[in-house]
Design a protein around this motif. Structure first.
Motif, PDB file in Angstrom:
ATOM      1  N   VAL B  38       0.840  -1.207   0.000  1.00 51.17           N
ATOM      2  CA  VAL B  38       0.000   0.000   0.000  1.00 51.17           C
ATOM      3  C   VAL B  38       0.871   1.251   0.000  1.00 51.17           C
ATOM      4  CG1 VAL B  38      -1.604   1.346   1.395  1.00 51.17           C
ATOM      5  CG2 VAL B  38      -2.023  -1.082   1.057  1.00 51.17           C
ATOM      6  N   VAL B  39       1.938   1.231   0.844  1.00 49.94           N
ATOM      7  CA  VAL B  39       2.831   2.388   0.904  1.00 49.94           C
ATOM      8  C   VAL B  39       3.497   2.602  -0.453  1.00 49.94           C
ATOM      9  CG1 VAL B  39       4.993   3.216   1.915  1.00 49.94           C
ATOM     10  CG2 VAL B  39       3.217   2.279   3.376  1.00 49.94           C
ATOM     11  N   LYS B  40       3.873   1.519  -1.098  1.00 47.51           N
ATOM     12  CA  LYS B  40       4.469   1.615  -2.435  1.00 47.51           C
ATOM     13  C   LYS B  40       3.481   2.256  -3.405  1.00 47.51           C
ATOM     14  CE  LYS B  40       8.076  -1.577  -3.515  1.00 47.51           C
ATOM     15  NZ  LYS B  40       8.371  -2.996  -3.476  1.00 47.51           N
ATOM     16  N   GLY B  41       2.229   1.812  -3.326  1.00 50.77           N
ATOM     17  CA  GLY B  41       1.194   2.377  -4.193  1.00 50.77           C
ATOM     18  C   GLY B  41       1.028   3.868  -3.977  1.00 50.77           C
ATOM     19  N   ILE B  42       1.060   4.287  -2.700  1.00 47.55           N
ATOM     20  CA  ILE B  42       0.859   5.711  -2.394  1.00 47.55           C
ATOM     21  C   ILE B  42       2.059   6.536  -2.870  1.00 47.55           C
ATOM     22  CG2 ILE B  42       0.627   7.392  -0.519  1.00 47.55           C
ATOM     23  CD1 ILE B  42      -1.840   5.885  -0.422  1.00 47.55           C
ATOM     24  N   GLY B  47       2.437   9.805  -5.810  1.00 49.82           N
ATOM     25  CA  GLY B  47       3.405  10.858  -5.461  1.00 49.82           C
ATOM     26  C   GLY B  47       3.284  11.330  -4.029  1.00 49.82           C
ATOM     27  N   GLY B  48       2.880  10.432  -3.136  1.00 49.88           N
ATOM     28  CA  GLY B  48       2.751  10.814  -1.724  1.00 49.88           C
ATOM     29  C   GLY B  48       4.118  11.009  -1.090  1.00 49.88           C
ATOM     30  N   ILE B  49       4.237  12.038  -0.249  1.00 45.99           N
ATOM     31  CA  ILE B  49       5.506  12.304   0.428  1.00 45.99           C
ATOM     32  C   ILE B  49       5.335  11.981   1.911  1.00 45.99           C
ATOM     33  CG2 ILE B  49       7.222  14.033   0.995  1.00 45.99           C
ATOM     34  CD1 ILE B  49       6.634  15.372  -1.613  1.00 45.99           C
ATOM     35  N   TYR B  50       6.298  11.232   2.451  1.00 44.60           N
ATOM     36  CA  TYR B  50       6.224  10.776   3.836  1.00 44.60           C
ATOM     37  C   TYR B  50       6.090  11.947   4.797  1.00 44.60           C
ATOM     38  CZ  TYR B  50       7.994   9.396   8.374  1.00 44.60           C
ATOM     39  OH  TYR B  50       8.141   9.238   9.730  1.00 44.60           O
ATOM     40  N   THR B  51       5.186  11.818   5.746  1.00 45.76           N
ATOM     41  CA  THR B  51       5.023  12.875   6.733  1.00 45.76           C
ATOM     42  C   THR B  51       5.376  12.389   8.135  1.00 45.76           C
ATOM     43  OG1 THR B  51       3.279  13.856   5.414  1.00 45.76           O
ATOM     44  CG2 THR B  51       3.416  14.556   7.674  1.00 45.76           C
ATOM     45  N   LEU B  73      -0.404  14.116   0.169  1.00 47.21           N
ATOM     46  CA  LEU B  73      -0.625  14.144  -1.284  1.00 47.21           C
ATOM     47  C   LEU B  73      -0.773  15.604  -1.684  1.00 47.21           C
ATOM     48  CD1 LEU B  73      -3.272  11.273  -1.555  1.00 47.21           C
ATOM     49  CD2 LEU B  73      -0.812  11.095  -1.770  1.00 47.21           C
ATOM     50  N   ASP B  74       0.356  16.223  -2.038  1.00 48.12           N
ATOM     51  CA  ASP B  74       0.346  17.666  -2.269  1.00 48.12           C
ATOM     52  C   ASP B  74      -0.542  18.061  -3.438  1.00 48.12           C
ATOM     53  OD1 ASP B  74       2.013  17.824  -0.166  1.00 48.12           O
ATOM     54  OD2 ASP B  74       3.809  18.356  -1.287  1.00 48.12           O
TER      55      ASP B  74
END
Lengths: 156, 550
Positions: B38-42, B47-51, B73-74
């Motif tokens: 799931v993290v890979k998908g995001i 283009g999700g950036i870790y927070t 997700l900017d």
């Protein structure tokens, strides 16, 4: 209290404070308040210092380092505790990772190292205003007189 | 929000067990075994950036431990919170650090403080707790009392830095003349070049989260939140209040939002001026240091005018603010800012025309854009690496929708671009304050009904002077917070120093460390202890005094 007649050099030691006291200390040293005109100077090593400026409630991780720094200051030494956290622990007085203020530090010093309390000036405030810090140092130097006196009351 | 949920289902398919839309974010529940995919998908698909990683002792809610991975997700202007539920007897979860470098600290923190085992994590060392902290004692579990003080075994035994014939370990800290806070960096140096850096921080861990969860009520927490950091405290304060307001669905009156934004910008100006001064000091350009702090003093006066105190303003509560601004003080604000801007203009022109300063800053401390994304860096550090990330634009809060401003971005990725970002931001802040003062609406400053229902989640981000600050809150019973998690900006930026310091000359190291404007008191909020497995970790001043001759 006034063991020093002339300029004192200070070493600043953050023992787990939130920075507010630290930036007010820096503020005191910069042109607006400019304490260098009184000969007060921030030095880079405790061995060059006459007084130690302590901020923060003294966290367990920083304790051994604080003790080392305190021992490195040559005699006669002076401690200036800045901010409510150092003076009495503040809100952290009983949290799991702090000692809870200066009194605990002195207890550790006395019990484990056999060192008596050095002369101390406390400047409470969260953070204390620059004027209060200057007043505290002036008090240590004997330039001004303390404005109040205290009596110890024992509660049964 | 419908679009966001739809996109998530398109990318992740049947891996989502359940979703819940909260203000400013979407929570999705996934099975622990699906987490990595799931993290890979995001990250790759959206283009999700870790927070942040949040661990929750949820045994009081549904008798499980929760581990929550938050990604920003900017583009979609939202946060996605991935939650896995873990067994109460033996909480274990797969590590995501191999694919998201930034999660390194977050996962170690969860392990230290909540005892959730992270399988396959590359770094087995303790991050947060002090040396000698007893094992199987986890301070953020609910059965640990906030005032319990376990005895530390063998604190402060001697530590010998590693060395080999070619690579020398050079201690930098914990009390170094250039660091105003106690942090320890071990620079591995080959000749004059830094090849690696080890960091042992968390000297300032005071247990704030535990305090907020156990002893304080909703409206007492903001005052403690302000003591997380003395420089950018108001940011934490606003962020906490917004998180609770998001959880409870409280609508804050417009005037209160404007006042919050005003004070946030005043704080940004003072913080950037402070940093500019410290940067000059680190460069050995003390004239610049003194001038920056001279210009900063009227800004402190301005803060006092608006809020009543120079620092730790204490004007925020859940649902609004406690103190109104009057017309007199606003007139003074405009006047003071005009003077500050003039002086600042002059200062910046002189600073950037000193050849020595420019030469030191240009080309040092490079953080490439790809690494910046992988570490999830925030604020001026990200914007100096060509990443256009600003919470004020990406996840608008307070009154920032009402002001128009530019987000300065520089893509040279060096110390100079990080400095220029901050220099430009001060001008933008002054312009934002001017715009907000013009538009300041009248009306109440406090919401009327402030009721907080139990066990609701709230998430909020605020752009601090150092970058994105996020708070996560689960509301609890008896007017208390069940879980309060703080992630300060420096927490994401400090690990990226490993990249910036690589192959950097030793003389540029202090400047590069300073260039991210590290704020250790924010970062260390929790507890203070740190152990390297197998070796005792502590540097005394004697070692420090011997630096260079190890």
């Amino acid at each position: 209290m006034s063991v020093y007649r002339r300029s004192i050099w200070v070493f600043h030691l953050n023992t787990g404070s939130c920075n507010a006291c630290d930036i007010e200390i820096l503020d005191v040293l910069t042109p607006y308040h400019d304490v260098e005109r009184f000969g007060i100077k921030l030095v880079a090593s405790p061995r060059h210092a006459d007084a130690l400026l302590l901020t923060g409630p003294i966290t367990k991780e920083s304790l051994p380092k604080v003790i080392d720094a305190l021992l490195a200051v040559p005699e006669p030494k002076l401690v200036i505790a800045i901010g409510s956290c150092t003076c009495g622990g503040g809100i952290w007085y009983d949290t799991y990772s702090t000692l809870g203020g200066l009194n605990e530090l002195y207890r550790v010093l006395k019990e484990e190292y056999g060192i008596p309390e050095p002369p101390t000036v406390k400047v409470p405030g969260c953070p204390p205003r620059p004027e209060a810090i200057i007043y505290g140092v002036a008090l240590a130097l004997g330039i001004v007189k303390q404005k109040y006196s205290t009596t110890k009351v024992r509660v049964e | 929000m419908v679009d966001v949920v739809k996109t998530l289902y398109e990318v992740l398919g049947g891996k989502i067990l359940r979703h819940e839309v909260i203000r400013d974010g979407v929570v999705i529940d996934v099975r622990p075994e699906d987490l990595v995919s799931v993290v890979k998908g995001i990250t790759e698909g959206l283009g999700g950036i870790y927070t942040v990683v949040v661990g929750v002792d949820g045994r009081g809610i549904d008798n499980t431990y929760h581990s929550i991975y938050v990604f920003s997700l900017d583009e979609l202007k939202t946060y996605v919170l991935i939650r896995v539920r873990l067994s109460p007897e033996d909480p274990k979860v797969e590590s995501i650090t191999p694919i998201v470098k930034g999660a390194n600290w977050g996962e170690r923190e969860v392990r230290d403080l909540l005892g959730i085992e992270v399988l396959g994590h590359p770094d087995p060392r303790t991050l947060i707790l002090p040396d000698g902290w007893p094992s199987n004692t986890y301070p953020l579990r609910k059965d640990f009392s906030y005032c319990e003080r376990p005895r530390l075994d063998n604190p402060g035994s001697n530590y010998v830095p590693q060395r080999s014939e070619e690579v020398v370990a050079l201690p930098y800290g914990p009390y170094h003349p250039l660091l105003h806070e106690p942090e320890y960096f071990e620079l591995h140096v080959k000749g004059e070049t830094v090849v690696d850096v080890e960091y042992r921080g968390f000297h300032v861990h005071r247990g704030i989260e535990k305090l907020g969860e156990s002893r304080l009520t909703y409206n007492q927490v903001p005052f403690v939140a302000e003591r997380i950091c003395g420089i950018c405290g108001f940011v934490h304060n606003v962020c906490y209040c917004q998180a609770v307001e998001n959880a409870a669905g409280i609508e804050v009156p417009e005037r209160a939002l404007y006042i919050r934004s005003l004070v946030l910008e005043v704080e940004r100006i003072h913080s950037h001026l402070l940093w500019l001064g410290v940067a000059c000091h680190v460069l050995g350009f003390d004239t610049g240091f003194m001038h920056a702090w001279r210009i900063r003093e009227p800004v402190m006066y301005l803060a006092e005018l608006l809020t009543g105190s120079r620092k730790t303003y204490g004007i925020n509560l859940v649902g609004g603010v406690r103190r109104d601004v009057n017309r007199d003080s606003i007139e003074k604000v405009v006047k003071i800012l005009k003077k500050v801007k003039e002086e600042y203009d002059h200062f910046v022109k002189s600073l950037t025309s000193v050849k020595e300063v420019v030469k030191r800053l240009e080309g040092s401390g490079i953080l490439p854009k790809s690494e910046a994304i992988s570490y999830g860096v925030v604020g001026p550090t990200a914007r100096g690496s060509g990443l256009k990330r600003d919470v004020r634009v990406d996840h608008p809060y307070a009154a920032y929708k009402e002001a128009s401003f530019r987000v300065p971005v520089y893509s040279e990725c060096d110390n100079m671009s990080r400095l220029l970002v901050r220099v430009d931001e001060v001008y933008e802040s002054i312009s934002i304050i001017d715009q907000l003062i013009d538009k300041l609406p009248s009306g109440p400053i406090m919401a009327e009904d402030v009721e907080v229902p139990e066990f609701r989640e709230g998430f909020s981000g605020v752009e601090a002077p150092r970058g994105e600050d996020v708070h996560y809150v689960i509301t609890g019973r008896f007017s208390k917070v069940y879980r309060w998690k703080v992630r300060a900006p420096s927490y994401n930026n400090i690990p990226a120093l490993k990249v910036m310091l690589h192959e950097c000359p030793l003389s540029d190291a202090p400047l590069t460390i300073a260039s991210i404007d590290p704020c250790f008191s924010c970062t260390d909020r929790l507890v203070v202890v740190d152990v390297l497995t197998g070796r005792k970790f502590r540097v005394d001043l004697r070692t420090l005094a011997r630096r260079g001759k190890l």
